[in-house]
Design a protein around this motif. Structure first.
Motif, short mmCIF file in Angstrom:
data_model
loop_
_atom_site.label_atom_id
_atom_site.label_comp_id
_atom_site.label_asym_id
_atom_site.label_seq_id
_atom_site.Cartn_x
_atom_site.Cartn_y
_atom_site.Cartn_z
N GLY A 3 0.83 -1.19 0.00
CA GLY A 3 0.00 0.00 0.00
C GLY A 3 0.87 1.24 0.00
N GLU A 4 0.55 2.17 0.89
CA GLU A 4 1.29 3.43 0.94
C GLU A 4 2.44 3.40 1.94
OE1 GLU A 4 0.69 5.92 -1.16
OE2 GLU A 4 -0.81 4.58 -2.06
N TYR A 5 2.59 2.31 2.70
CA TYR A 5 3.61 2.30 3.74
C TYR A 5 4.99 2.00 3.15
CZ TYR A 5 6.10 1.52 8.03
OH TYR A 5 7.02 1.63 9.04
N ARG A 6 5.97 2.79 3.55
CA ARG A 6 7.34 2.60 3.09
C ARG A 6 8.20 2.14 4.26
NH1 ARG A 6 8.86 4.42 -1.71
NH2 ARG A 6 11.02 4.68 -0.98
N ILE A 7 8.78 0.95 4.14
CA ILE A 7 9.70 0.45 5.15
C ILE A 7 10.97 1.27 5.09
CG2 ILE A 7 11.05 -1.56 5.88
CD1 ILE A 7 8.88 -3.30 4.59
N SER A 8 11.50 1.61 6.26
CA SER A 8 12.69 2.45 6.29
C SER A 8 13.74 1.84 7.21
CB SER A 8 12.33 3.86 6.78
OG SER A 8 11.80 3.81 8.09
N GLY A 9 14.96 2.39 7.12
CA GLY A 9 16.04 1.97 8.01
C GLY A 9 17.27 1.55 7.24
N ARG A 10 18.41 1.67 7.93
CA ARG A 10 19.68 1.25 7.33
C ARG A 10 20.26 0.06 8.08
NH1 ARG A 10 21.36 2.68 2.55
NH2 ARG A 10 23.51 2.64 3.29
N ARG A 11 19.94 -0.04 9.34
CA ARG A 11 20.42 -1.18 10.12
C ARG A 11 19.27 -2.15 10.38
NH1 ARG A 11 21.77 -0.17 15.09
NH2 ARG A 11 20.64 1.81 15.27
N ALA A 12 19.63 -3.40 10.73
CA ALA A 12 18.60 -4.43 10.93
C ALA A 12 17.60 -4.00 12.00
CB ALA A 12 19.26 -5.76 11.31
N ALA A 13 18.10 -3.40 13.10
CA ALA A 13 17.21 -2.99 14.18
C ALA A 13 16.24 -1.91 13.71
CB ALA A 13 18.03 -2.49 15.36
N GLU A 14 16.71 -1.01 12.86
CA GLU A 14 15.85 0.06 12.36
C GLU A 14 14.79 -0.49 11.41
OE1 GLU A 14 19.32 3.55 12.42
OE2 GLU A 14 18.79 2.52 10.57
N ILE A 15 15.18 -1.43 10.56
CA ILE A 15 14.24 -2.01 9.60
C ILE A 15 13.16 -2.80 10.34
CG2 ILE A 15 13.99 -3.62 7.67
CD1 ILE A 15 16.91 -2.89 6.94
N SER A 16 13.58 -3.63 11.31
CA SER A 16 12.59 -4.43 12.05
C SER A 16 11.67 -3.53 12.85
CB SER A 16 13.30 -5.43 12.96
OG SER A 16 14.08 -4.78 13.94
N ALA A 17 12.21 -2.45 13.43
CA ALA A 17 11.37 -1.51 14.19
C ALA A 17 10.37 -0.82 13.30
CB ALA A 17 12.25 -0.49 14.90
N SER A 18 10.78 -0.48 12.06
CA SER A 18 9.88 0.18 11.11
C SER A 18 8.70 -0.73 10.78
CB SER A 18 10.65 0.55 9.84
OG SER A 18 9.78 1.01 8.84
N ILE A 19 8.99 -1.99 10.56
CA ILE A 19 7.92 -2.94 10.20
C ILE A 19 7.02 -3.21 11.41
CG2 ILE A 19 7.45 -5.32 9.50
CD1 ILE A 19 10.05 -5.16 7.82
N GLU A 20 7.63 -3.42 12.57
CA GLU A 20 6.83 -3.72 13.76
C GLU A 20 5.94 -2.54 14.14
OE1 GLU A 20 7.35 -5.91 18.09
OE2 GLU A 20 9.13 -5.20 17.03
N ARG A 21 6.46 -1.33 13.98
CA ARG A 21 5.66 -0.15 14.28
C ARG A 21 4.45 -0.08 13.34
NH1 ARG A 21 9.56 2.96 14.45
NH2 ARG A 21 9.62 3.58 12.25
N ALA A 22 4.66 -0.39 12.06
CA ALA A 22 3.57 -0.36 11.09
C ALA A 22 2.51 -1.41 11.40
CB ALA A 22 4.11 -0.56 9.68
N VAL A 23 2.96 -2.59 11.86
CA VAL A 23 2.01 -3.64 12.22
C VAL A 23 1.20 -3.20 13.43
CG1 VAL A 23 1.79 -6.00 13.09
CG2 VAL A 23 3.38 -5.50 11.23
N THR A 50 21.45 -7.77 5.96
CA THR A 50 20.86 -6.84 6.94
C THR A 50 19.35 -7.04 7.01
OG1 THR A 50 22.61 -5.24 6.51
CG2 THR A 50 20.61 -4.41 7.56
N VAL A 51 18.73 -7.16 5.85
CA VAL A 51 17.28 -7.40 5.82
C VAL A 51 16.96 -8.77 6.39
CG1 VAL A 51 15.26 -7.59 4.33
CG2 VAL A 51 16.98 -5.84 3.88
N ALA A 52 17.81 -9.76 6.07
CA ALA A 52 17.59 -11.11 6.61
C ALA A 52 17.62 -11.08 8.13
CB ALA A 52 18.64 -12.07 6.07
N ALA A 53 18.54 -10.31 8.70
CA ALA A 53 18.62 -10.21 10.17
C ALA A 53 17.38 -9.52 10.72
CB ALA A 53 19.88 -9.44 10.56
N ALA A 54 16.88 -8.50 10.03
CA ALA A 54 15.67 -7.81 10.47
C ALA A 54 14.48 -8.76 10.45
CB ALA A 54 15.41 -6.60 9.59
N TYR A 55 14.33 -9.51 9.37
CA TYR A 55 13.22 -10.47 9.27
C TYR A 55 13.34 -11.55 10.35
CZ TYR A 55 11.37 -8.65 4.83
OH TYR A 55 10.79 -7.87 3.86
N ARG A 56 14.56 -11.98 10.62
CA ARG A 56 14.75 -13.01 11.65
C ARG A 56 14.30 -12.49 13.01
NH1 ARG A 56 19.50 -14.08 10.52
NH2 ARG A 56 20.61 -12.74 11.98
#
Length: 445
Positions: A3-23, A50-56
């Motif tokens: 949809g309109e949500y854009r995942i953001s972040g450069r580090r694994a922790a930032e990417i996972s936090a972006s997704i979890e916040r959206a959920v 980095t993305v693999a670590a975020a998803y994990r």
């Protein structure tokens, strides 16, 4: 895709936090697919690892699930969208029977017990290094456990049953391990398991407890732990019978490495005997909370178990909160020793209300279940519609979605404060909300 949500972040922790916040905020909905790892990595300009670590991390927290070539998607019931949010807004004038709380009129007065505990604290201040369990509470708890046939073991104190269960699970399991849970079952527990990065394996039940074939299948399929409610199961009121306990002990004996956790949800509010499974496996814990009989705000549960499990729980507790307030422990010990609650009278009060409601529903052709405790479970063909129609008629009940994994739809009615004058109009409203369809099965699975 998103949809309109854009995942953001450069580090694994930032990417996972972006997704979890959206959920958590509902911008990514249950079942919604996430981008393939390489695609998201390219979009964010980071390494695919980095993305693999975020998803994990998200999988371990129970936020997403991965299904091989089908990729990753938001879990149907992610840990960040708590089941407690699946509740109805109760407008003024609507009778609220949805919360699952005890009858305040049946709870004991606390002022005297706390005054005495505080006075003792003034005379003997509790400082760092003090024993974490009040001896009087430990003796009273152990005596009650012995009387009910729970095997001998050390006693610990936690901040409620859920805190105790979480500590026991964390003491033995690792992210990815499977836990067999009752379905329908305690909504907070069904949230907790995936929040710890564990996988839930639903086990059906009837009025006598978990179904042996389901437990056998779950353990044979690799579930490393089983959580059982002995009495007053939430939401169905199921109580483990002697016959069912014998069969379940036999099933567990074939899987001695299983972590067994028992929650005696009905302690001091039911009059059915306890039939514990404890001791059948090498690792076990038995939990009793003061919440239902003495007050939810006490936030106190006692637990016992095998020596290794209790040693791990107490060791980890020392590194966190340290201990549960000795003032609270002493107050509860005094309430127990003084007989502040009459369990037989409380059980009879809840039993009369359950029986009256189920009888009135049965006269209208509606099946309902509530062998013990303060709740009645009513299977319904259309859960959302039934809840909405009852709300319109002036009654708020809990939607079964708060308590289900794979079990069919239902509603939970808390009878703890139900009055005799309300039985007939409530039953009529439920029957009308369900329409001509009856309800029919002895199992809730």
């Amino acid at each position: 895709m998103l949809g309109e949500y854009r995942i953001s972040g450069r580090r694994a922790a930032e990417i996972s936090a972006s997704i979890e916040r959206a959920v958590g905020e509902g911008e990514l909905r249950p079942g919604e697919p996430l981008p393939p790892m390489r695609e998201l990595a390219e979009r964010l300009g980071v390494n695919a690892n980095t993305v693999a670590a975020a998803y994990r991390t998200l999988r371990e927290r129970g936020v997403i699930e991965t299904a091989g070539r089908r990729g990753s998607r938001v879990r149907p019931k992610p840990a960040t969208t708590a089941r407690d949010l699946m509740r109805v807004e109760v407008p003024p004038g609507v009778r609220d029977l949805s919360e699952g709380s005890p009858d305040p009129a049946l709870l004991p007065a606390l002022a005297g017990a706390f005054a005495a505990a505080a006075a003792q604290g003034d005379r003997e201040p509790v400082l760092y290094g003090h024993a974490p369990v009040e001896p009087g509470l430990a003796r009273a708890a152990r005596a009650g456990l012995d009387a009910d046939g729970v095997p001998d073991g050390p006693v610990a104190v936690a901040s409620g049953a859920l805190d105790a269960i979480e500590r026991v699970l964390a003491a033995h399991l690792r992210p990815g391990d499977a836990v067999a849970v009752e379905d329908p079952g305690w909504g907070s527990l069904l949230d907790l398991v995936p929040a710890l990065g564990l996988r839930t394996v639903p086990v059906g039940l009837d009025g006598e407890g978990p179904l042996p074939d389901d437990v056998r299948e779950a353990l044979a399929g690799g579930a490393r732990a089983l959580i059982v409610t002995d009495r007053a199961q939430n939401p169905t009121g199921a109580a483990l019978s002697a016959a069912r306990a014998r069969v379940l002990r036999s099933v567990l004996a074939a899987h001695p490495e299983t972590l067994l956790i028992e929650d005696d949800h009905g302690h001091h509010i039911v009059d059915v005997p306890l039939h514990p499974l404890a001791g059948t496996t090498r690792s076990w814990a038995f939990v009793r909370s003061a919440a239902k009989a003495y007050g939810p705000d006490l936030r106190l549960a006692v637990l016992t178990g095998d020596t290794v499990t209790l040693d791990r729980v107490r060791g980890r507790q020392r590194l966190g909160p340290g201990w549960v307030s000795l003032i609270v422990q002493r107050a509860v010990a005094r309430l127990w020793s003084e007989g502040a609650v009459d369990p037989a009278a409380v059980a009879a009060s809840y039993g009369r209300r359950r029986d009256a409601l189920m009888g009135a529903l049965a006269r209208r052709g509606v099946a309902a279940y509530g062998p013990s405790g303060m709740n009645v479970w009513v299977p319904v063909p259309d859960e959302t519609g039934a809840v909405a129609r009852l709300l319109h008629a002036g009654w708020a009940v809990a939607p079964g979605a708060r308590f289900r994994l794979n079990a069919p739809p239902g509603i939970r009615v808390t009878v703890s404060t139900l009055t005799g004058d309300e039985i007939e109009p409530l039953s009529e409203a439920v029957a009308t909300a369900l329409g001509p369809a009856g309800g029919p099965a002895r199992t809730y699975a």
